[in-house]
Design an enzyme around this catalytic site. Structure first.
Site, PDB file in Angstrom:
ATOM      1  N   ARG A   1       0.843  -1.183   0.000  1.00  0.00           N
ATOM      2  CA  ARG A   1       0.000   0.000   0.000  1.00  0.00           C
ATOM      3  C   ARG A   1       0.880   1.234   0.000  1.00  0.00           C
ATOM      4  O   ARG A   1       1.925   1.272   0.650  1.00  0.00           O
ATOM      5  CB  ARG A   1      -0.902   0.026   1.247  1.00  0.00           C
ATOM      6  CG  ARG A   1      -1.909  -1.104   1.301  1.00  0.00           C
ATOM      7  CD  ARG A   1      -2.967  -0.957   0.211  1.00  0.00           C
ATOM      8  NE  ARG A   1      -3.979  -1.988   0.293  1.00  0.00           N
ATOM      9  CZ  ARG A   1      -3.985  -3.081  -0.454  1.00  0.00           C
ATOM     10  NH1 ARG A   1      -3.037  -3.300  -1.312  1.00  0.00           N
ATOM     11  NH2 ARG A   1      -4.955  -3.949  -0.340  1.00  0.00           N
TER      12      ARG A   1
ATOM     13  N   GLU B   1      -2.691   7.430  -5.788  1.00  0.00           N
ATOM     14  CA  GLU B   1      -2.473   6.705  -7.042  1.00  0.00           C
ATOM     15  C   GLU B   1      -3.305   7.366  -8.132  1.00  0.00           C
ATOM     16  O   GLU B   1      -4.511   7.526  -7.934  1.00  0.00           O
ATOM     17  CB  GLU B   1      -2.911   5.243  -6.919  1.00  0.00           C
ATOM     18  CG  GLU B   1      -2.010   4.421  -6.071  1.00  0.00           C
ATOM     19  CD  GLU B   1      -2.441   2.972  -6.030  1.00  0.00           C
ATOM     20  OE1 GLU B   1      -1.603   2.130  -6.341  1.00  0.00           O
ATOM     21  OE2 GLU B   1      -3.611   2.694  -5.691  1.00  0.00           O
TER      22      GLU B   1
ATOM     23  N   HIS C   1      -0.402  -0.317 -10.571  1.00  0.00           N
ATOM     24  CA  HIS C   1      -1.108  -1.140  -9.570  1.00  0.00           C
ATOM     25  C   HIS C   1      -1.606  -2.458 -10.176  1.00  0.00           C
ATOM     26  O   HIS C   1      -2.772  -2.819 -10.061  1.00  0.00           O
ATOM     27  CB  HIS C   1      -2.266  -0.371  -8.948  1.00  0.00           C
ATOM     28  CG  HIS C   1      -2.675  -0.956  -7.619  1.00  0.00           C
ATOM     29  ND1 HIS C   1      -3.194  -0.199  -6.621  1.00  0.00           N
ATOM     30  CD2 HIS C   1      -2.623  -2.205  -7.120  1.00  0.00           C
ATOM     31  CE1 HIS C   1      -3.471  -0.954  -5.570  1.00  0.00           C
ATOM     32  NE2 HIS C   1      -3.125  -2.186  -5.862  1.00  0.00           N
TER      33      HIS C   1
END
Length: 155
Positions: free
Chosen positions: A65, A94, A113
């Site tokens: 994370r 993000e 991701h």
């Protein structure tokens, strides 16, 4: 070497790993891969005192994370020692804001991701998902159930 405050010593022995502190992990490992649980206790846990311990050719991989990393501290450690590398699948936020140093640093590689989920991995994941759906639909227990209590200790 592994840092995991939730890993019992017996299980560590079964896995053939040696549990250490975060400080020792960052000092001793050439490659560090983050898989810490995402909870309030881990926000900002990966900071300059740890990143500065990385070897000159150390690699930090974050597929955990983004909130766990103090990004300014990582940037400082990467700038001070350009032989260090960061492979970042997650950031906070993000994606990084436009103009963020991660876009300019030559020793940073950003991925969208995907956590390695490309090619055959995506195919495998889809087969697992369909099998889990079939099982649950037919009243069978799921093989890979993730419960709320599990989320407290997993990435």
């Amino acid at each position: 070497l592994v840092y995991d405050p939730f890993l019992p010593p017996e299980r560590a022995a079964e896995l053939g790993v040696h549990t250490v502190s975060l400080e020792e992990l960052f000092s001793e490992c050439q490659t560090i891969s983050n898989h810490l649980a995402n909870n309030p206790q881990t926000v900002g846990i990966l900071n300059y005192p740890l990143f500065s311990r990385m070897p000159d050719n150390g690699v930090f991989i974050n597929t955990g994370r983004g909130a766990q990393v103090v990004e300014a501290d990582l940037i400082r450690a990467l700038t001070e020692q350009p032989g260090r590398t960061a492979l970042l699948d997650v950031t906070n936020p993000e994606p990084p804001e436009p103009g963020h140093p991660f876009y300019r640093l030559p020793n940073v590689c950003l991925t969208p991701h995907i956590a390695g989920s490309t090619g055959h991995e995506v195919e495998r994941m889809s087969r697992y998902m369909l099998e889990e759906f079939r099982r649950v639909r037919q009243g069978e227990p799921a093989l890979y159930e993730v419960t709320p209590s599990m989320l407290a200790t997993m990435a």
